[in-house]
Design a protein around this motif. Structure first.
Motif, PDB file in Angstrom:
ATOM      1  N   PHE A 192     -50.154  31.567  47.749  1.00 60.30           N
ATOM      2  CA  PHE A 192     -51.236  30.581  47.722  1.00 60.30           C
ATOM      3  C   PHE A 192     -51.519  30.079  46.310  1.00 60.30           C
ATOM      4  O   PHE A 192     -51.980  28.947  46.131  1.00 60.30           O
ATOM      5  N   ASN A 193     -51.253  30.895  45.292  1.00 60.02           N
ATOM      6  CA  ASN A 193     -51.400  30.412  43.916  1.00 60.02           C
ATOM      7  C   ASN A 193     -50.389  29.315  43.618  1.00 60.02           C
ATOM      8  O   ASN A 193     -50.717  28.297  42.992  1.00 60.02           O
ATOM      9  N   LYS A 208     -57.424  20.544  39.414  1.00 62.11           N
ATOM     10  CA  LYS A 208     -57.097  21.765  38.679  1.00 62.11           C
ATOM     11  C   LYS A 208     -57.292  22.929  39.639  1.00 62.11           C
ATOM     12  O   LYS A 208     -57.809  22.770  40.745  1.00 62.11           O
ATOM     13  N   SER A 209     -56.927  24.137  39.225  1.00 62.96           N
ATOM     14  CA  SER A 209     -56.976  25.242  40.183  1.00 62.96           C
ATOM     15  C   SER A 209     -57.405  26.552  39.546  1.00 62.96           C
ATOM     16  O   SER A 209     -57.199  26.795  38.355  1.00 62.96           O
ATOM     17  N   LEU A 210     -58.004  27.384  40.390  1.00 63.98           N
ATOM     18  CA  LEU A 210     -58.269  28.790  40.100  1.00 63.98           C
ATOM     19  C   LEU A 210     -57.367  29.614  41.012  1.00 63.98           C
ATOM     20  O   LEU A 210     -57.216  29.302  42.200  1.00 63.98           O
ATOM     21  N   CYS A 211     -56.802  30.670  40.482  1.00 67.20           N
ATOM     22  CA  CYS A 211     -55.896  31.494  41.280  1.00 67.20           C
ATOM     23  C   CYS A 211     -56.670  32.568  42.039  1.00 67.20           C
ATOM     24  O   CYS A 211     -57.891  32.687  41.916  1.00 67.20           O
ATOM     25  N   GLN A 212     -55.961  33.365  42.834  1.00 69.14           N
ATOM     26  CA  GLN A 212     -56.516  34.562  43.439  1.00 69.14           C
ATOM     27  C   GLN A 212     -55.624  35.734  43.024  1.00 69.14           C
ATOM     28  O   GLN A 212     -54.472  35.539  42.643  1.00 69.14           O
ATOM     29  N   GLU A 230     -50.902  39.365  37.712  1.00 72.33           N
ATOM     30  CA  GLU A 230     -50.866  38.091  38.419  1.00 72.33           C
ATOM     31  C   GLU A 230     -51.747  37.058  37.716  1.00 72.33           C
ATOM     32  O   GLU A 230     -51.392  35.872  37.640  1.00 72.33           O
ATOM     33  N   LEU A 231     -52.902  37.486  37.185  1.00 72.89           N
ATOM     34  CA  LEU A 231     -53.743  36.550  36.437  1.00 72.89           C
ATOM     35  C   LEU A 231     -52.974  35.995  35.242  1.00 72.89           C
ATOM     36  O   LEU A 231     -52.980  34.781  34.996  1.00 72.89           O
ATOM     37  N   SER A 232     -52.316  36.867  34.484  1.00 69.13           N
ATOM     38  CA  SER A 232     -51.570  36.411  33.307  1.00 69.13           C
ATOM     39  C   SER A 232     -50.470  35.429  33.710  1.00 69.13           C
ATOM     40  O   SER A 232     -50.262  34.404  33.044  1.00 69.13           O
ATOM     41  N   ARG A 233     -49.766  35.732  34.801  1.00 68.32           N
ATOM     42  CA  ARG A 233     -48.726  34.820  35.279  1.00 68.32           C
ATOM     43  C   ARG A 233     -49.317  33.459  35.614  1.00 68.32           C
ATOM     44  O   ARG A 233     -48.768  32.410  35.256  1.00 68.32           O
ATOM     45  N   CYS A 234     -50.445  33.478  36.307  1.00 63.64           N
ATOM     46  CA  CYS A 234     -51.057  32.225  36.753  1.00 63.64           C
ATOM     47  C   CYS A 234     -51.604  31.412  35.579  1.00 63.64           C
ATOM     48  O   CYS A 234     -51.520  30.176  35.583  1.00 63.64           O
ATOM     49  N   MET A 235     -52.171  32.081  34.594  1.00 61.34           N
ATOM     50  CA  MET A 235     -52.679  31.341  33.436  1.00 61.34           C
ATOM     51  C   MET A 235     -51.540  30.649  32.707  1.00 61.34           C
ATOM     52  O   MET A 235     -51.671  29.502  32.260  1.00 61.34           O
ATOM     53  N   ARG A 236     -50.405  31.310  32.600  1.00 61.01           N
ATOM     54  CA  ARG A 236     -49.255  30.681  31.956  1.00 61.01           C
ATOM     55  C   ARG A 236     -48.696  29.534  32.801  1.00 61.01           C
ATOM     56  O   ARG A 236     -48.112  28.587  32.282  1.00 61.01           O
ATOM     57  N   ALA A 237     -48.892  29.647  34.118  1.00 60.40           N
ATOM     58  CA  ALA A 237     -48.367  28.616  35.018  1.00 60.40           C
ATOM     59  C   ALA A 237     -49.258  27.375  35.084  1.00 60.40           C
ATOM     60  O   ALA A 237     -48.822  26.337  35.580  1.00 60.40           O
ATOM     61  N   GLY A 238     -50.503  27.474  34.612  1.00 57.60           N
ATOM     62  CA  GLY A 238     -51.359  26.294  34.596  1.00 57.60           C
ATOM     63  C   GLY A 238     -52.705  26.422  35.282  1.00 57.60           C
ATOM     64  O   GLY A 238     -53.483  25.466  35.285  1.00 57.60           O
ATOM     65  N   HIS A 239     -53.004  27.570  35.890  1.00 57.35           N
ATOM     66  CA  HIS A 239     -54.342  27.774  36.453  1.00 57.35           C
ATOM     67  C   HIS A 239     -55.373  27.885  35.323  1.00 57.35           C
ATOM     68  O   HIS A 239     -55.047  28.347  34.224  1.00 57.35           O
TER      69      HIS A 239
END
Length: 634
Positions: A110-111, A126-130, A142-151
């Motif tokens: 879903f991210n 824009k988006s916030l991850c889970q 997973e947060l670190s991955r998502c921040m690098r991906a653009g969340h």
């Protein structure tokens, strides 16, 4: 091209940002088959543009194409005057109760789907991850991955099973969010007491607000906010639930029942500047009360779009309110820009190649600049004259007083450190380091106060007629001294409980002043230290105020009489006296300025103006230090 927005103060270029809304992908894998376990969410399309969300065989929610179709979403954003939406998953997808490998895989699905939706949003989504919050390590990764991906950050539920936000693992995750610069949106889910609320959507209308209040109170009373860095940017959905409306009850319990204090260092109201809330309260009076309680800097537009319990026309509650234009601008845009670490504004009018929000994107990670470190753009946005057209001298008036407030903040910071060092000196009478450090910091306080006195000469460059041109617009803003100055008075020992009533409208300031009123002052701690080193006998229960004052003055006198052995303590005395003297000078210059500019007019806050200020000239923080000089002999 998307038209440039006008904020509520008439300025162009501040994008209207909705920080709380949701999405579902148009389709996703069969999770029950993927993981071999039942009762996973899935989507059932019922007719073109409409679908049902199912959990196993159970119906969960009707949705429509705005959840997955960016064109529909953008049309409705244009209809409502919204420039940017920050989308997040619906909590039914959290999977906190599932095995970690399943929950992590689900989060990634879903991210990535959120980023795919945003990629089709023309720069306006824009988006916030889970994250799988039940496992701290996996959640952090997973947060670190998502921040690098653009969340831009993360949406989390307000609990994981029986674990509230004060759980050690969740606090560690929140610390990681602060380290990563991730915004955190806390959304209630899995409401308690559902067996007693089986009808009428009461889990949503009753349980959700209670869940969110529980989250905030837990983080406060557990000492969570004391342990977490102030850099953490965290927002609670649905106006913070019932928190703001029951804060008085919480404060009352904290002050009158020791067991209700938990492990936090300060009263609950002290922590209002540690978190934000969204505006999803759906009622004008509720919004007004929320802003009065939290402050206009701590409320952001959040709609819960596109669900039936969301705001039908996003932003209409704020736009239609009687909040001042400055506050509306903060709620609709500026607070979200800060919360999400978005930089830039809309492109210039002549730029026809990009949308109004193309320049709204996260700063490059790791690139600290002078401007970003000092928050210069935000700082320079804080001068908003009330006069229209702005009177030239009103800018000077605002800047000088804002500068005062910054120096007052530093004085409170340093004086608190002086108190801490004097406490340590009293606890270890043989140690001299703490006495030296207290004197060093007090010298800084005197130099800051000297600067404050000199600032009056700048204000005196205004002609009386120039100040009177905008004075009537200040209402009570100029009538009573600042909350921070009053806090300095209380901290130093000049306490007057009657003054609290003037600061009751600002909950955070009122809580800080009440705390200062109740805790030992610098004056108390100084004489407590003199007791510890044997220069002052402990006060007797039968001792009058006059006798206590005289005993303290004699104790100071004894220090000066034995200069050879107490030069470090005499240095502290001299610094305290000099600081006291300069504060009196500040009061005098204030009186002179007021008389020079407005004569003997009444203050805009209802005070007697210069006549009232003259009554303050006899006030001293440390009168015993002055009395000791009378006791000295030739």
């Amino acid at each position: 091209m998307q038209a440039l927005r006008h904020d509520s103060s008439g300025q162009v270029g501040m994008p209207v940002i909705d920080i709380h809304n949701h999405f579902f992908p148009e389709s996703w894998p069969d999770l029950a088959a993927r993981y071999g376990t039942p009762n996973w969410p899935w989507i059932k399309h019922t007719e073109p543009g409409k679908a049902d969300i199912m959990v196993g065989d159970r119906f969960f929610r009707h949705i429509y194409s705005a959840c997955w179709d960016p064109e529909v979403r953008l049309r409705e954003m244009d209809r409502d005057g919204i420039d940017v939406q920050v989308v997040s998953a619906t909590p039914v997808l959290f999977a906190y109760e599932r095995p970690i490998e399943h929950a992590l895989d689900c989060a990634r699905l879903f991210n990535d789907a959120a980023l795919e939706l945003c990629g089709r949003g023309k720069g306006r989504l824009k988006s916030l991850c889970q994250v799988p919050l039940q496992d701290t390590d996996a959640a952090c990764k997973e947060l670190s991955r998502c921040m690098r991906a653009g969340h831009l950050g993360v949406q989390i539920g307000n609990h994981v099973g029986a674990k509230n936000l004060d759980d050690a693992g969740i606090v560690t995750f929140l610390q990681h969010c602060a380290d990563e610069g991730a915004a955190v949106l806390v959304h209630p889910w899995e409401m308690f007491g559902q067996e007693r609320m089986p009808k009428y959507m009461m889990p949503w209308t009753v349980g959700m607000p209670a869940e969110t209040q529980l989250s905030i109170v837990t983080l406060i009373l557990s000492g969570g906010f004391d342990r977490l860095p102030s850099a953490l940017r965290i927002c609670f959905a649905h106006g913070g639930g019932s928190f703001a409306y029951l804060l008085g009850r919480l404060e009352n319990a904290w002050h009158h029942h020791p067991v209700a204090r938990g492990d936090c260092q300060h009263p609950p109201g002290y922590y209002l500047n540690r978190f934000s809330v969204d505006s999803a309260v759906f009622d004008q009076s509720a919004l007004r009360f929320l802003v009065e309680t939290m402050g206009a800097e701590r409320v952001m537009l959040g709609s819960d779009y596109p669900f039936p319990l969301g705001e039908e026309r996003v932003g209409s509650l704020i736009r239609g309110s009687d909040l001042p234009p400055e506050a509306k601008s903060k709620l609709l845009s500026r607070n979200a820009m800060r919360f999400l670490s978005l930089d830039g504004a809309s492109p210039a009018d002549g730029d026809k190649s990009s949308s109004a929000t193309d320049s709204v994107r996260p700063p490059e990670r790791g690139q600290l600049t002078y401007s970003s470190y000092l928050k210069v753009p935000e700082l320079l946005e804080l001068q908003r004259p009330q006069s229209l057209p702005p009177h030239h001298d009103e800018m000077l008036f605002i800047l000088v007083h804002q500068t005062y407030e910054l120096w007052f903040k530093e004085l409170l910071h340093d004086l608190d450190a002086v108190v801490a060092n004097l406490r340590k000196a009293g606890a270890a009478p043989q140690s001299r380091d703490e006495v030296y450090e207290a004197a060093r910091l007090l010298r800084r306080c005197t130099e800051i106060t000297r600067v404050l006195v000199e600032q009056f000469t700048i204000l005196e460059t205004m002609l009386p007629t120039h100040f009177l041109a905008f004075r009537s617009l200040l209402e009570p803003a100029s009538g009573f001294q600042s909350e921070q100055f009053r806090e300095i008075e209380f901290l130093c020992g000049l306490k007057d409980e009657k003054m609290l009533r003037y600061h009751r409208p600002t909950a955070e300031a009122y809580a800080s002043l009440k705390r200062r009123l109740e805790e030992p002052s610098l004056r108390d701690v100084f004489f407590g230290a003199l007791e510890a080193i044997g220069k002052l006998a402990p006060a007797k229960a039968t001792e009058s105020e006059k006798e206590r004052f005289e005993a303290r003055a004699r104790a100071v006198h004894a220090l000066y009489e034995d200069e050879h052995h107490h030069r470090d303590w005499i240095d502290v005395c001299e610094r305290l006296t000099e600081f006291d003297e300069l504060v009196v000078s500040w009061r005098l210059r204030h009186i002179q300025l007021v008389e020079r500019i407005i004569g003997v007019r009444m203050g805009t806050g209802g005070s007697a103006g210069a006549s009232y200020l003259k009554l303050t000239l006899d006030k001293k923080f440390f009168p015993e230090l002055w009395e000791a000089r009378t006791l000295l002999t030739e």
